[in-house]
Design a protein around this motif. Structure first.
Motif, PDB file in Angstrom:
ATOM      1  N   CYS A 101      33.767  29.991  -6.173  1.00  0.00           N
ATOM      2  CA  CYS A 101      33.602  29.170  -7.365  1.00  0.00           C
ATOM      3  C   CYS A 101      34.459  29.766  -8.472  1.00  0.00           C
ATOM      4  N   GLN A 117      33.754  34.979  -5.243  1.00  0.00           N
ATOM      5  CA  GLN A 117      33.983  34.583  -3.868  1.00  0.00           C
ATOM      6  C   GLN A 117      33.238  35.431  -2.872  1.00  0.00           C
ATOM      7  N   GLY A 132      41.244  27.008  -6.107  1.00  0.00           N
ATOM      8  CA  GLY A 132      40.295  26.622  -7.154  1.00  0.00           C
ATOM      9  C   GLY A 132      40.791  26.450  -8.577  1.00  0.00           C
ATOM     10  N   LEU A 188      34.692  24.033 -13.911  1.00  0.00           N
ATOM     11  CA  LEU A 188      34.603  24.843 -12.700  1.00  0.00           C
ATOM     12  C   LEU A 188      35.026  24.039 -11.479  1.00  0.00           C
ATOM     13  N   SER A 189      35.241  24.793 -10.427  1.00  0.00           N
ATOM     14  CA  SER A 189      35.517  24.184  -9.128  1.00  0.00           C
ATOM     15  C   SER A 189      34.774  24.998  -8.081  1.00  0.00           C
ATOM     16  N   LEU A 190      34.326  24.274  -7.053  1.00  0.00           N
ATOM     17  CA  LEU A 190      33.542  24.900  -6.000  1.00  0.00           C
ATOM     18  C   LEU A 190      34.247  24.555  -4.699  1.00  0.00           C
ATOM     19  N   ARG A 233      26.795  18.663  -8.428  1.00  0.00           N
ATOM     20  CA  ARG A 233      27.194  19.564  -7.330  1.00  0.00           C
ATOM     21  C   ARG A 233      25.969  20.194  -6.675  1.00  0.00           C
ATOM     22  N   TRP A 279      33.901  31.315   0.744  1.00  0.00           N
ATOM     23  CA  TRP A 279      33.348  30.394  -0.264  1.00  0.00           C
ATOM     24  C   TRP A 279      33.678  30.899  -1.647  1.00  0.00           C
ATOM     25  N   VAL A 317      27.802  28.972  -0.276  1.00  0.00           N
ATOM     26  CA  VAL A 317      28.313  28.163  -1.388  1.00  0.00           C
ATOM     27  C   VAL A 317      27.338  28.150  -2.561  1.00  0.00           C
ATOM     28  N   PHE A 343      28.171  29.640  -6.372  1.00  0.00           N
ATOM     29  CA  PHE A 343      27.994  28.676  -7.456  1.00  0.00           C
ATOM     30  C   PHE A 343      27.046  29.223  -8.522  1.00  0.00           C
ATOM     31  N   GLU A 372      37.422  18.060  -6.498  1.00  0.00           N
ATOM     32  CA  GLU A 372      36.679  18.720  -7.572  1.00  0.00           C
ATOM     33  C   GLU A 372      36.927  18.039  -8.925  1.00  0.00           C
TER      34      GLU A 372
END
Lengths: 752, 173
Positions: free
Chosen positions: A609, A632, A715, A448-450, A382, A607, A405, A409, A364
């Motif tokens: 974010c 999530q 994350g 952010l992170s996914l 992304r 999943w 996902v 997101f 990420e």
């Protein structure tokens, strides 16, 4: 009158009241009368050979006992995947905290005298403490773990990265490194051993009673029925009390055997930090081929983790890390090479996330680098590569429509007004330079992170375990759930009671849960891998339904009214045992090839974010996390308050790993093994955390729940590092991103 | 060297004989059996051993027993009968502020000291008041909410037990 389901409601924590009055009994709260205290003599250097254990004349022979490897009645091994780790050193010393001898005495003062009277004569040799040195050891013929120092090597191939790379407009490379992390459960490791006519009884602060029981059968040369393991109230685990308690229990049992009385081993904080396992440190290298529009055409990923001196759980930590390394993206060509190597550090082990936080941090962070180098928005990059229905993960797994996902997101972007906030921070940063006073050194960023987290054991792990649970009727009309699952703070007792209650169709008050005691409960597997709610909850739901069928069949009628049902349970239980069990069977259509690492690594994924906002002081390098939003999809939420607590706590641990928690090594030894020098996030370091659940029931679990415990650890680090990128205009490619590292990374021209 | 120290412990007059520099944490746990006060680090960093000393929150691992001569010590067990603490405990339970529970007694004592000192439901003041108590499970969010709720509840002990405030989580589908 029928019972409304308890799943989805905030049933209060079962053991909450006793924890709030101080009445809950942790291991070291047990009565001390007649119990001796145990201590450990540890190797004095990272690598060498033990020549002799010297007992000084000051050793208080009449009030203390000494145990060495010679006193082990069974095998000198702490068994896991590979039987490489001894319970006590015989000759070869492979890390500085290796236990060499054990001492027990009636009180702490005598124990200290006795420990001080034991001296080790050793030959020292140069240690291997570096990943590249460890990998090179194969050529030198000087491996810690023969033949090549590699505990496990995994290769995952999808498509053809060479051909894919040829079609790329740009290739972006990056190297990301991460430090070890200490669990710092606030209750240090502790067990007590007592020999009885029926064998050994272990009480302890632990996650996996059957791991300990199976381990002790070999060390003590006893059949399983002579080993009884009882979990006491456990003050946190996070993976740290998965494998290490077997070591501690073996030590306490050996001392109790020699002392002829119960022995307690309760580590102090420093010893716990020095000697027990930590999160695997290591590095990940990425080489990514992209088209101009941000589409990723090829990913080459090289993962190396430091497993420390013994194998422990490293192969499966690596496995999870490798499978998660390419993230929730649909990339046509991926090659992941992952290795975990031996060094002369204390063994690394299980820690919440289990390899995934490391590889997800790398990926990420790298995607934001790719976006920067390509000149595209990291959000667009992304979005262009997300796994969608019909796409496949790097293992080739097609999850059908069990993919959320994109939902997490887009929800996170909308909820946090990500793009607007990013513009606001850019404006703030541009204007800050013109301010007067200390404010002109403040910079802000959002990132952010996914990510996803595979639910339950990797691959065929659950099939091998074949977990069993039981539900038993009692003459008072209640139902008792018997599992080996441990309550370590995450809410096991409460949520398992909820799933069992919904299975039977009873109010949750009518269901009790038995404390894990291997003399009583079946082996339902370890409490790890975010498997409890999903796997064991599912089994209890099934067992509950079956119990209702049995009771109604024997009653000869339906019993929708809970009072009537419980009366029937009481009547039948008084007549004889009323018991049903359920055993795990794999869901249909899940195939995994352990050899090629192709197929369905997990039946389902959670999943998520994370969005983080930070403020950095360019003068001091300090980072303040302004807020984290965690969105999530974890399938069905069984208990919203407890589930929210899992997410918030995981995010806080992630913040710690990202910014504060720095294990400093010196000659293989942790140099800052105390809570003054190893800094945990406090209430003022931890921001408000907004938790959002999107619930899509897991199609392959009877109650729709997926795993939750580990996901939130994955994350925060990359989200924070990506936020730092905006704030200081530079990349932090190492976590923890301490103030010192941030000051070094800040571009020269930046400060106002 | 051995000395006898006299003090009040959870409302009772007690005495403890032993080395005067022995830490209060061990005296409370080993001599008086108040095991609700927990060891977490032994150097005053984690707050698991927090007790009230004349109403102030202190870490018992850093207090030599000689220092409590003539003073008033209250442990988590001593808070059991206090009606305000009953509200605080209920808030902790319902908000999900206790997970593994090992930091909880110290956290409750620190929160009791904060509320006893007139602390209100301001989030940053609560965070500041609890900054000496480490929790590894919760991320502090639910603890802060529980203390804020107890602060808001003060003076209204008749409040219905079934009434639930909005909690921090959100569910969407």
């Amino acid at each position: 009158m029928t019972t409304s389901p308890t799943m989805g409601t905030d049933v209060p924590r079962r053991e909450g009241a006793e924890k709030l009055t101080g009445e809950a009994v942790y291991l070291d709260d047990l009565p001390r009368e007649g119990v001796w205290l145990g201590g450990t003599v540890r190797a004095s250097g990272p690598r060498g050979r033990l020549r002799r254990i010297v007992r000084d004349p000051s050793f208080p022979d009449d009030r203390a006992v000494l145990v060495t490897a010679e006193d082990i009645p069974g095998e000198n091994v702490i068994p896991l995947f590979v039987d490489d780790q001894p319970a006590l050193v015989e000759s070869e010393i492979r890390h500085p905290e290796e236990p060499v001898a054990l001492v027990a005495a009636p009180d702490a003062e005598t124990l200290a005298v006795a420990l001080g009277a034991i001296r080790l004569e050793t030959d020292q040799r140069p240690p291997v403490l570096d990943l590249d040195e460890a990998l090179a050891a194969a050529e030198s013929g000087d491996a810690i773990f023969p033949p090549d120092n590699v505990f496990k090597c995994i290769e995952i191939v999808k498509g053809d990265t060479a051909a894919g790379g040829a079609a790329a407009d740009a290739v972006v490379e990056g190297e990301y490194t991460f430090g070890a992390q200490e669990h710092v459960y606030i209750e240090p490791q502790a067990v007590q051993a007592e020999w009885t006519d029926d064998g050994i009884v272990i009480r302890g602060s632990l996650q996996c009673p059957y791991y300990v029981a199976h381990g002790l059968t070999r060390v003590l040369d006893l059949p399983l029925e002579k080993v009884r393991v009882i979990q006491t109230t456990t003050g946190g685990g996070f993976g740290g009390k998965e494998e290490y308690p077997t070591m501690l229990a073996a030590h306490a049992a050996l001392l109790a055997r020699t002392a002829g009385r119960p022995v307690r081993m309760a580590y102090g904080r420093s010893e716990d930090m020095l000697a027990t396992t930590k999160r695997h440190p290591g590095r990940v290298r990425h080489r990514t081929g992209l088209r101009r529009d941000g589409r990723i055409v090829a990913m080459d990923i090289d993962v190396v983790l430091d497993g420390g001196a013994y194998c422990t759980l490293s192969p499966v930590v690596l496995s999870r890390g490798a499978i998660h390394a390419a993230g929730p993206y649909d990339v046509p060509n991926v090659r992941t090479l992952a290795r975990v190597v031996a060094t002369n550090h204390p063994p690394s082990g299980a820690f919440r996330g289990f390899g995934a936080p490391q590889t997800i941090f790398a990926l990420e962070t790298h995607l934001d680098r790719c976006a920067a180098e390509l000149g595209v928005d990291p959000i667009d990059l992304r979005r262009r590569n997300l796994l969608r229905t019909g796409g496949t993960l790097a293992t080739g797994q097609d999850l059908g429509d069990d993919v959320a996902v994109e939902d997490v997101f887009e929800t996170a972007l909308a909820k946090t007004r990500f793009l607007e906030r990013r513009s606001e921070h850019a404006r703030f940063n541009a204007e800050a330079k013109g301010h007067e006073g200390a404010d002109r050194f403040l910079r802000r960023g959002i990132g952010l992170s996914l990510f996803m987290h595979g639910a339950g054991f990797t691959g065929s792990g659950e099939v091998t375990l074949a977990s069993e649970v039981q539900l038993v009727g009692t003459p008072d009309g209640t139902v008792t759930a018997l599992t080996a699952q441990t309550e370590i703070g995450q809410g096991t007792r409460t949520i398992l009671a909820q799933t069992a209650a919904d299975g039977v169709g009873l109010p949750v008050e009518k269901v009790r849960t038995m404390e894990p005691d291997t003399a009583v409960v079946p082996d339902s597997g370890p409490t790890v891998a975010s498997r409890t709610a999903m796997v064991i909850g599912g089994l209890l739901l099934r067992a509950g339904r079956e119990l209702r069928e049995v009771v109604e069949r024997r009653a000869g009628r339906e019993l929708p009214d809970p009072e009537e049902f419980c009366a029937e349970v009481a009547r039948l239980s008084a007549e004889g045992p009323l018991q049903v069990s359920a055993t795990y069977s794999p869901p249909e259509g899940v195939h995994w090839d352990e050899e090629t690492y192709r197929g369905d690594a997990y039946a389902s994924f959670a999943w998520a974010c994370d969005v983080a906002e930070v403020e950095v002081d360019l003068l001091t390098g300090e980072t303040r996390v302004l807020g984290v939003t965690a969105v999530q999809e974890v399938g069905r939420v069984i208990n919203p308050v407890l589930a929210t607590g899992q997410i918030e706590g995981g995010v806080a641990q992630g913040i710690g790993w990202a910014l504060l928690e720095d294990v400093v090594w010196e000659k293989g030894r942790m140099k800052n093994a105390n809570l003054t020098d190893y800094v945990l996030p406090t209430s003022v370091d931890t921001p408000p955390i907004e938790v959002v659940f999107l619930e899509r029931p897991h199609p392959r679990a009877p109650h729709g729940a997926k795993g939750i415990g580990e996901l939130p650890m994955d994350g925060p680090a990359p989200a924070i590092v990506n936020a730092l990128r905006q704030a200081i205009g530079a990349e932090l490619s190492h976590v923890p991103a301490t103030p010192e590292r941030i000051l070094t990374a800040i571009p020269e021209e930046e400060p106002g | 060297m051995s000395r006898t120290v006299r003090f009040r412990l959870n409302g009772l007059s007690v005495e403890s004989t032993g080395p005067p520099m022995r830490c209060l944490l061990h005296v409370l746990r080993e001599d008086f059996g108040f095991t609700g006060t927990k060891y977490g680090c032994g150097e005053g960093e984690c707050g698991a051993c927090t007790v009230l000393l004349d109403g102030d929150a202190v870490t018992a691992c850093l207090v030599p027993v000689a220092q409590v001569e003539g003073r008033d010590v209250v442990t988590v067990e001593g808070l059991a009968g206090d009606p305000e603490c009953r509200e605080l405990r209920r808030a902790f339970l319902e908000e999900g502020a206790a997970q593994c529970g090992i930091c909880t007694p110290g956290m409750l004592v620190a929160a009791a000291a904060y509320l006893g000192g007139g602390g209100g439901n301001d989030e940053s003041a609560i965070r500041e008041a609890l900054a000496g108590n480490l929790c590894r499970c919760t991320g502090y969010v639910r603890i802060v909410e529980a203390v804020a709720r107890a602060a808001a509840d003060e003076g209204r002990p008749e409040r219905s037990g079934t009434e639930r405030p909005a909690s921090g989580h959100r569910r969407e589908s």
